[in-house]
Design a protein around this motif. Structure first.
Motif, PDB file in Angstrom:
ATOM      1  N   HIS A  20      66.956 -92.583 -40.468  1.00 11.36           N
ATOM      2  CA  HIS A  20      67.633 -93.821 -40.053  1.00 11.36           C
ATOM      3  C   HIS A  20      67.050 -95.018 -40.806  1.00 11.36           C
ATOM      4  O   HIS A  20      67.803 -95.875 -41.281  1.00 11.36           O
ATOM      5  N   HIS A  21      65.727 -95.078 -40.920  1.00  8.33           N
ATOM      6  CA  HIS A  21      65.074 -96.176 -41.640  1.00  8.33           C
ATOM      7  C   HIS A  21      65.448 -96.156 -43.124  1.00  8.33           C
ATOM      8  O   HIS A  21      65.728 -97.202 -43.724  1.00  8.33           O
ATOM      9  N   ARG A  22      65.456 -94.960 -43.704  1.00  9.14           N
ATOM     10  CA  ARG A  22      65.814 -94.820 -45.120  1.00  9.14           C
ATOM     11  C   ARG A  22      67.216 -95.387 -45.371  1.00  9.14           C
ATOM     12  O   ARG A  22      67.434 -96.150 -46.313  1.00  9.14           O
ATOM     13  N   VAL A  23      68.164 -95.018 -44.519  1.00 12.81           N
ATOM     14  CA  VAL A  23      69.539 -95.498 -44.684  1.00 12.81           C
ATOM     15  C   VAL A  23      69.615 -97.003 -44.422  1.00 12.81           C
ATOM     16  O   VAL A  23      70.283 -97.737 -45.161  1.00 12.81           O
ATOM     17  N   ALA A  24      68.914 -97.478 -43.398  1.00 15.06           N
ATOM     18  CA  ALA A  24      68.950 -98.910 -43.080  1.00 15.06           C
ATOM     19  C   ALA A  24      68.387 -99.762 -44.217  1.00 15.06           C
ATOM     20  O   ALA A  24      68.856-100.876 -44.451  1.00 15.06           O
ATOM     21  N   THR A  25      67.385 -99.241 -44.930  1.00 15.06           N
ATOM     22  CA  THR A  25      66.751-100.032 -45.990  1.00 15.06           C
ATOM     23  C   THR A  25      67.305 -99.747 -47.385  1.00 15.06           C
ATOM     24  O   THR A  25      67.112-100.564 -48.291  1.00 15.06           O
ATOM     25  N   ARG A  26      67.969 -98.610 -47.570  1.00 12.34           N
ATOM     26  CA  ARG A  26      68.462 -98.261 -48.908  1.00 12.34           C
ATOM     27  C   ARG A  26      69.976 -98.075 -48.998  1.00 12.34           C
ATOM     28  O   ARG A  26      70.529 -97.993 -50.090  1.00 12.34           O
ATOM     29  N   GLY A  27      70.648 -97.963 -47.867  1.00 13.92           N
ATOM     30  CA  GLY A  27      72.084 -97.698 -47.866  1.00 13.92           C
ATOM     31  C   GLY A  27      72.895 -98.713 -48.647  1.00 13.92           C
ATOM     32  O   GLY A  27      73.877 -98.369 -49.309  1.00 13.92           O
ATOM     33  N   HIS A  28      72.488 -99.959 -48.594  1.00  9.47           N
ATOM     34  CA  HIS A  28      73.216-101.009 -49.293  1.00  9.47           C
ATOM     35  C   HIS A  28      73.214-100.820 -50.815  1.00  9.47           C
ATOM     36  O   HIS A  28      74.051-101.388 -51.514  1.00  9.47           O
ATOM     37  N   LEU A  29      72.297-100.011 -51.337  1.00  9.21           N
ATOM     38  CA  LEU A  29      72.205 -99.826 -52.792  1.00  9.21           C
ATOM     39  C   LEU A  29      73.449 -99.163 -53.376  1.00  9.21           C
ATOM     40  O   LEU A  29      73.728 -99.312 -54.563  1.00  9.21           O
ATOM     41  N   THR A  30      74.206 -98.433 -52.558  1.00 11.74           N
ATOM     42  CA  THR A  30      75.439 -97.814 -53.076  1.00 11.74           C
ATOM     43  C   THR A  30      76.677 -98.658 -52.769  1.00 11.74           C
ATOM     44  O   THR A  30      77.789 -98.259 -53.108  1.00 11.74           O
ATOM     45  N   ASP A  31      76.493 -99.818 -52.164  1.00 17.07           N
ATOM     46  CA  ASP A  31      77.641-100.672 -51.841  1.00 17.07           C
ATOM     47  C   ASP A  31      78.333-101.228 -53.079  1.00 17.07           C
ATOM     48  O   ASP A  31      79.453-101.737 -52.983  1.00 17.07           O
ATOM     49  N   LYS A  39      80.932 -93.609 -49.779  1.00 15.80           N
ATOM     50  CA  LYS A  39      79.766 -92.797 -49.445  1.00 15.80           C
ATOM     51  C   LYS A  39      79.520 -92.986 -47.965  1.00 15.80           C
ATOM     52  O   LYS A  39      79.254 -94.101 -47.498  1.00 15.80           O
ATOM     53  N   ALA A  40      79.615 -91.883 -47.221  1.00 16.34           N
ATOM     54  CA  ALA A  40      79.314 -91.899 -45.794  1.00 16.34           C
ATOM     55  C   ALA A  40      77.920 -91.305 -45.622  1.00 16.34           C
ATOM     56  O   ALA A  40      77.690 -90.147 -45.975  1.00 16.34           O
ATOM     57  N   SER A 182      79.453 -96.987 -47.427  1.00 14.97           N
ATOM     58  CA  SER A 182      79.610 -97.796 -48.637  1.00 14.97           C
ATOM     59  C   SER A 182      81.028 -97.575 -49.154  1.00 14.97           C
ATOM     60  O   SER A 182      81.507 -96.446 -49.207  1.00 14.97           O
ATOM     61  N   ARG A 183      81.691 -98.661 -49.567  1.00 11.91           N
ATOM     62  CA  ARG A 183      83.051 -98.590 -50.123  1.00 11.91           C
ATOM     63  C   ARG A 183      83.157 -99.530 -51.314  1.00 11.91           C
ATOM     64  O   ARG A 183      83.877-100.520 -51.280  1.00 11.91           O
ATOM     65  N   PRO A 184      82.443 -99.226 -52.407  1.00  9.38           N
ATOM     66  CA  PRO A 184      82.400-100.176 -53.523  1.00  9.38           C
ATOM     67  C   PRO A 184      83.694-100.331 -54.299  1.00  9.38           C
ATOM     68  O   PRO A 184      83.978-101.409 -54.808  1.00  9.38           O
ATOM     69  N   GLU A 185      84.486 -99.263 -54.441  1.00 14.25           N
ATOM     70  CA  GLU A 185      85.702 -99.347 -55.249  1.00 14.25           C
ATOM     71  C   GLU A 185      86.853 -98.677 -54.507  1.00 14.25           C
ATOM     72  O   GLU A 185      86.661 -97.649 -53.862  1.00 14.25           O
ATOM     73  N   PRO A 186      88.060 -99.228 -54.617  1.00 13.76           N
ATOM     74  CA  PRO A 186      89.198 -98.579 -53.975  1.00 13.76           C
ATOM     75  C   PRO A 186      89.463 -97.220 -54.601  1.00 13.76           C
ATOM     76  O   PRO A 186      89.276 -97.022 -55.802  1.00 13.76           O
TER      77      PRO A 186
END
Length: 192
Positions: A20-31, A39-40, A182-186
Motif C-alpha cells: 500500500h505504501h509503495r503504491v501510495a508513494t510511487r503510483g503517480h509515476l505512471t500517471d 494501469k490498475a 493511472s490513465r495517462p493516454e486515451p
C-alpha cells in the motif's frame, strides 16, 4: 491495445501495508507514462474478496507496444524486479474496450476472468461474443477483452466502482482491490 499483468504472490504473513505504501508513494509515476492507457494497481489480500493469498498484481492496458517494451526494459520494472524478483509477465492482444456507466467514479475493485477456447471453437466468434457480453452492468467502470493466442484463452478484465457482481459461470475469475489507477493516454487505436 496490449494487455499485460504480472502477479507477485507474497507470504500469508506479509505486511501488505508495504505494498500500500509503495503504491501510495510511487503510483503517480505512471500517471504520465508514454504509451500507457491504463494501469490498475491491484492487490489480493488473504480473506478479502475471497482471496486465499496475498499478492501484488498490476494490470496494464497499453496503447502502444513500444510503451510496453520501454516499460519492461526501463527503470520502473528494474526497480520492481530488484524489490520482488523478476516476475513472469502475461500479455494478451487487445480485442476490445468498453467504458461502463460508472466510468467517472474511481474504481475500488477489479476482476480478471480467463476462459479457454477449446479446439473447434472459432476465436473470432468467441471474441465477438465476449465483446457483446461486456454490457453496462451497474458499477462497471471499464472493461476489456483480450486474446492469448499461445494458450488460446480469452481474458476479460473489468474495473468496478464498487463490489463486482457474482463471478461468471464460465472460466476462472480472480477479484482484486484497486489501490490506484493511472490513465495517462486515451486508449485509441495506435499506429504500432
Amino acid at each position: 491495445m496490449q494487455a499485460m499483468q504480472y502477479e507477485i504472490t507474497l507470504p500469508a504473513d506479509y505486511d501488505m501495508g508495504i505494498v500500500h505504501h509503495r503504491v501510495a508513494t510511487r503510483g503517480h509515476l505512471t500517471d504520465t507514462l508514454p504509451g500507457l492507457g491504463i494501469k490498475a494497481y491491484l492487490v489480493r489480500e488473504t480473506g478479502t474478496l475471497g482471496s486465499p493469498v496475498n499478492a501484488y498484481a498490476p494490470f496494464y492496458l497499453w496503447r502502444t507496444a513500444t510503451g510496453m517494451t520501454d516499460f519492461l526494459t526501463g527503470p520502473g520494472f528494474r526497480g520492481l524486479s530488484a524489490d520482488f524478483g523478476r516476475p513472469t509477465v502475461r500479455h494478451w492482444i487487445g480485442a476490445g474496450l468498453h467504458t461502463g456507466p460508472a466510468a467517472d467514479t474511481p474504481p475500488t475493485t477489479a476482476t480478471r476472468t480467463t476462459r479457454s477456447l477449446p479446439p473447434g471453437t472459432d476465436p473470432g466468434e468467441e471474441t465477438a461474443r465476449a465483446l457483446a457480453a461486456l454490457g453496462d452492468a451497474p458499477g462497471l467502470h471499464t472493461a476489456a477483452v483480450a486474446l492469448d493466442p499461445a494458450r488460446w484463452e480469452l481474458v476479460h478484465f473489468a474495473l468496478w466502482a464498487d463490489t463486482p457482481p457474482e463471478t461468471p459461470a464460465e472460466g476462472h475469475c480472480t477479484a482484486y482491490r484497486v489501490l490506484h489507477l493511472s490513465r495517462p493516454e486515451p486508449l485509441l487505436p495506435a499506429k504500432d
